[in-house]
Design a protein around this motif. Structure first.
Motif, PDB file in Angstrom:
ATOM      1  N   UNK A  36       0.779  -1.172  -0.014  1.00  0.00           N
ATOM      2  CA  UNK A  36      -0.072   0.153  -0.010  1.00  0.00           C
ATOM      3  C   UNK A  36       0.863   1.278   0.146  1.00  0.00           C
ATOM      4  N   UNK A  37       0.507   2.193  -0.937  1.00  0.00           N
ATOM      5  CA  UNK A  37       1.265   3.506  -0.977  1.00  0.00           C
ATOM      6  C   UNK A  37       0.629   4.274   0.040  1.00  0.00           C
ATOM      7  N   UNK A  38       1.299   5.345   0.619  1.00  0.00           N
ATOM      8  CA  UNK A  38       0.676   6.439   1.483  1.00  0.00           C
ATOM      9  C   UNK A  38      -0.416   7.346   0.900  1.00  0.00           C
ATOM     10  N   UNK A  67       0.203   0.943 -10.647  1.00  0.00           N
ATOM     11  CA  UNK A  67      -0.559   1.166  -9.202  1.00  0.00           C
ATOM     12  C   UNK A  67      -1.874   0.775  -9.447  1.00  0.00           C
ATOM     13  N   UNK A  68      -2.829   0.710  -8.552  1.00  0.00           N
ATOM     14  CA  UNK A  68      -4.338   0.639  -8.586  1.00  0.00           C
ATOM     15  C   UNK A  68      -4.827   0.922  -7.584  1.00  0.00           C
ATOM     16  N   UNK A  69      -6.020   1.395  -7.464  1.00  0.00           N
ATOM     17  CA  UNK A  69      -6.864   1.971  -6.309  1.00  0.00           C
ATOM     18  C   UNK A  69      -7.950   1.250  -5.909  1.00  0.00           C
ATOM     19  N   UNK A  70      -8.110   1.077  -4.591  1.00  0.00           N
ATOM     20  CA  UNK A  70      -9.452   0.291  -4.300  1.00  0.00           C
ATOM     21  C   UNK A  70     -10.327   1.475  -3.479  1.00  0.00           C
ATOM     22  N   UNK A  71     -11.563   1.719  -3.782  1.00  0.00           N
ATOM     23  CA  UNK A  71     -12.477   2.728  -3.018  1.00  0.00           C
ATOM     24  C   UNK A  71     -12.311   2.589  -1.625  1.00  0.00           C
ATOM     25  N   UNK A  75      -4.214   3.452  -2.455  1.00  0.00           N
ATOM     26  CA  UNK A  75      -3.479   2.820  -3.629  1.00  0.00           C
ATOM     27  C   UNK A  75      -2.626   1.698  -3.262  1.00  0.00           C
ATOM     28  N   UNK A  76      -2.558   0.928  -4.280  1.00  0.00           N
ATOM     29  CA  UNK A  76      -1.717  -0.594  -4.040  1.00  0.00           C
ATOM     30  C   UNK A  76      -0.990  -0.586  -5.332  1.00  0.00           C
ATOM     31  N   UNK A  77       0.171  -1.519  -5.097  1.00  0.00           N
ATOM     32  CA  UNK A  77       1.205  -1.548  -6.285  1.00  0.00           C
ATOM     33  C   UNK A  77       0.694  -2.797  -6.946  1.00  0.00           C
ATOM     34  N   UNK A  78       0.591  -2.662  -8.237  1.00  0.00           N
ATOM     35  CA  UNK A  78       0.377  -3.724  -9.139  1.00  0.00           C
ATOM     36  C   UNK A  78       1.406  -4.893  -9.536  1.00  0.00           C
TER      37      UNK A  78
END
Length: 469
Positions: A36-38, A67-71, A75-78
């Motif tokens: 997970x990104x900050x 990266x991708x995002x989840x509501x 943000x997370x590393x793909x």
């Protein structure tokens, strides 16, 4: 919390620098799939940058799939399939072919000298075309070219070549090679093409590169031998009756009617008349075009402005018989004209304004003087009693038969080593062993006058074997 330095940005913006830093960590494995990104706000505060900067960096990484995002989660590393990104290597420029050698004198080239181009007039007409602000300048031209240029060419052909055609019959193209390609498509790959033997080598290369059948028709003193043409099975005959290259032969009227008679015997038969340097006959009036005596509508007339204006002006044209015109537009009318409107309008003004006629007259005088200077250099050299000059009045080259013990290949090689680029007649034959030996084809249009005496002196040494080799 991730931390990056923003000291040495180079030409990058803040968000570009941050994007690259995160991307490098992902590619190097420091940031792993699922990490997970900050959050944008905390990351911006930690790095002392704006939230917009972080948002833009994340957006770019998402767009590229790093990266991708989840509501409501962040943000997370793909998962990036492992490969270490390799920085593209700088590729040094390599030309398509080695640079041509520099010669003291090039007797093969038929390029025009840039000193003779009418720059001031061309610039004046160019400004007129641009200042006209005519909306048609930016409209797609018809497949055959803009009508103004076709009308100007039709008028020129009628006044100076005795050819009466309508502008609609004229098709403009970027070079005769392109127009030959159109004709091959028009007639189909099953057609058989006859070319002169000897002949201009590029013609055979163009036809064979398109995958069509080519037959080589022997010539005599009057041009293509009609009896050999009859048994060849050819459908299309390509020839230069007003000035053949390289022999300089001018096809007489009786042979021309024989060739037209051959064409009239089948609906599939046509003659392509290449009139490439008809303007530069240096003695007497220009030879009438074969098309001007064609009453059966069997001749496709072709010419180019590359010879009369400049080698780099790739504007050529062909005149189609009316019976082919409809077929052309049905089959090939989807093609766009390959010459820009800008060039076409400029050339149209150049012709219709009388500048082209004046230019041709000036160039004819220039080339006559050029030829005379070269012939004088030959006459006063030690070559004078070893040579015979032929076809010096037909156009921009002539033949020089020489008395030498060297083979054609050896003579060309020796001359090349001494700085002269020459070609012998034998190299223009389909079967060189059938050619008459010891005949040099001398193109003189691009030879520097100040180097002619030196060039002929070196050629004389090569012929007699008195060389430094």
């Amino acid at each position: 919390m991730l931390t990056y330095s923003f000291v040495d940005l180079g030409s990058d913006s803040l968000y570009e620098h941050l994007y690259k830093c995160i991307k490098n960590d992902i590619m190097n494995g420091k940031l792993k799939s699922g990490d997970k990104l900050p959050s944008k706000r905390s990351f911006a505060k930690n790095l002392d940058i704006s939230t917009i900067t972080v948002e833009n960096a994340y957006a770019q990484l998402m767009a590229e799939g790093y990266i991708y995002s989840l509501p409501k989660r962040g943000y997370f590393v793909s998962e990036v399939k492992t490969f270490s990104e390799k920085k593209p290597e700088r590729i040094e420029w390599m030309s398509d072919k080695p640079e041509e050698a520099t010669y003291l004198a090039d007797f093969i080239s038929n390029r025009t000298s840039h000193d003779n181009f009418p720059f001031s007039i061309w610039a004046k007409l160019t400004r007129e075309v641009l200042s006209g602000e005519d909306s048609t300048l930016l409209l797609p031209p018809p497949a055959g070219g803009i009508m103004e240029l076709r009308k100007a060419i039709a008028d020129h052909l009628y006044q100076f070549r005795g050819i009466g055609v309508s502008p609609e019959q004229i098709i403009i193209g970027a070079g005769t090679e392109y127009l030959y390609g159109l004709l091959i498509q028009l007639f189909g790959n099953e057609a058989v093409y006859a070319i002169e033997d000897p002949g201009y080598q590029k013609i055979a290369q163009i036809y064979t590169s398109h995958g069509v059948n080519v037959c080589y028709i022997p010539m005599d003193a009057s041009g293509v031998r009609t009896e050999m043409l009859e048994i060849s099975g050819a459908d299309i005959l390509h020839l230069s009756p007003s000035h053949h290259y390289p022999t300089g032969t001018v096809t007489p009227i009786s042979r021309r009617y024989e060739l037209l008679g051959w064409a009239s015997k089948s609906d599939r038969r046509y003659i392509i008349e290449d009139d490439y340097d008809s303007e530069f006959r240096l003695l007497g009036r220009p030879i009438p075009a074969l098309q001007s005596i064609d009453v059966m509508d069997k001749v496709i007339y072709m010419n180019t402005f590359s010879k009369s204006l400049s080698s780099t002006i790739r504007i050529s044209y062909m005149v189609l018989p009316r019976k082919l015109l409809e077929h052309f537009y049905e089959k090939l009318g989807f093609y766009s004209c390959t010459v820009s409107n800008f060039e076409q309008y400029t050339l149209a003004k150049f012709i219709s304004g009388g500048y082209f006629e004046k230019h041709i007259n000036r160039m004819r005088n220039f080339y006559r003087n050029q030829r005379d200077i070269l012939l004088e250099s030959i006459r006063k050299s030690s070559l004078s009693n070893k040579i015979k000059i032929k076809e010096e009045n037909s156009g921009l080259h002539f033949l020089m038969e020489i008395d030498t013990e060297l083979s054609d290949e050896a003579l060309e090689a020796v001359a090349g080593r001494r700085g002269l680029r020459i070609s012998c007649l034998s190299r223009y034959y389909h079967q060189p062993e059938q050619a008459k030996q010891h005949v040099i084809v001398l193109n003189y249009s691009a030879i520097d006058r100040e180097k002619m005496d030196m060039a002929i002196d070196i050629l004389s040494q090569c012929v007699t074997g008195k060389t430094e080799d």
